[in-house]
Design an enzyme around this catalytic site. Structure first.
Site, PDB file in Angstrom:
ATOM      1  N   HIS A 105       0.998   5.338   0.947  1.00  0.00           N
ATOM      2  CA  HIS A 105       0.419   6.413   1.740  1.00  0.00           C
ATOM      3  C   HIS A 105       0.582   7.695   0.925  1.00  0.00           C
ATOM      4  CE1 HIS A 105       0.458   4.183   5.677  1.00  0.00           C
ATOM      5  NE2 HIS A 105       1.394   3.497   5.022  1.00  0.00           N
ATOM      6  N   HIS A 117       0.836  -1.200   0.000  1.00  0.00           N
ATOM      7  CA  HIS A 117       0.000   0.000   0.000  1.00  0.00           C
ATOM      8  C   HIS A 117       0.869   1.247   0.000  1.00  0.00           C
ATOM      9  CE1 HIS A 117       0.667  -1.147   4.217  1.00  0.00           C
ATOM     10  NE2 HIS A 117       0.516   0.133   4.540  1.00  0.00           N
TER      11      HIS A 117
END
Length: 180
Positions: A168, A166
Site C-alpha cells: 500500500h 501487495h
C-alpha cells in the site's frame, strides 16, 4: 475495550471537533471515560474492527490454495482497475477503499508462492526490491515523493485480506505515528 481512550473512538468530523475544542481550550484536556459515550458509538467501532478481522481470518483459510485472487483477475484484465504504473514485473493501481488521498496498491504480476511477506524466500529478493522501487515511482507519479508511507500487511493478525503480496502506497496528507 476499557483500555481504549475516548479519543480513539472518534472518527471523521467528530475528531476534528474534539481536537478543535482541545486546541481552543488551551489547557490539558480532561479525558472522559469511554463509558460516558453512547453504546452505539462503541458498537460501530468494534463492529468495523471485528468485520475487518473476520474478513482477514476468512481470507487466510484459502491463502495457499492457488485459487485466483482478485489481484490475479485485475492483472488478467478481467476486473477493471485504475492503473497508475505497470512494467514487466509489477502493476500499480488505485485502492477501491482509499485510506488516504493517495492510496495505490503495488502487486507483483506473478505470485510465485508469495502470498504474504511472511512467506518470502531468498528467491523472491529481486521482486521484493522491485516492488519497493515501483512504490517510489508511484509516489513520484502521484506527487507525494516528499512524504509517503509503504505498508505491507502480512497474515491474518495484520488484517491481510488478499493473499497475493501487495504494498500500500499512502500519502497526500500528514500521516501520523504510530499508524495503528
Amino acid at each position: 475495550m476499557a483500555a481504549v481512550s475516548s479519543l480513539t473512538l472518534l472518527r471523521g468530523p467528530s475528531i476534528v471537533k474534539a481536537l478543535g475544542f482541545i486546541k481552543a481550550s488551551n489547557s490539558i484536556p480532561r479525558i472522559v471515560p469511554a463509558s460516558r459515550y453512547p453504546l452505539h458509538s462503541h458498537r460501530s467501532y468494534v463492529a468495523a474492527a471485528h468485520d475487518e478481522e473476520a474478513a482477514a481470518r476468512a481470507a487466510a483459510v484459502n491463502a495457499d490454495t492457488g485459487a485466483p485472487t482478485i489481484f490475479d483477475k485485475i492483472i488478467a484484465k478481467e476486473i477493471p482497475a485504475s492503473v497508475i504504473y505497470e512494467d514487466q514485473k509489477v502493476l500499480a493501481f488505485r485502492d477501491i477503499n482509499p485510506q488516504a488521498p493517495v492510496h495505490v496498491l503495488v502487486i507483483p504480476k506473478s505470485r510465485d508462492g508469495l502470498t504474504e511477506l511472511g512467506k518470502a524466500e531468498q528467491r523472491h529478493e529481486d521482486i521484493l526490491g522491485h516492488l519497493l522501487y515501483a512504490a517510489k515511482v508511484v509516489a513520484e507519479k502521484e506527487g507525494i515523493a516528499d512524504g509517503f508511507r509503504v505498508v505491507i500487511n502480512s497474515g491474518p493478525s495484520a488484517c491481510q485480506s488478499v493473499y497475493h503480496l501487495h504494498l500500500h502506497v499512502l500519502g497526500g496528507r500528514q500521516l501520523k505515528w504510530p499508524p495503528g
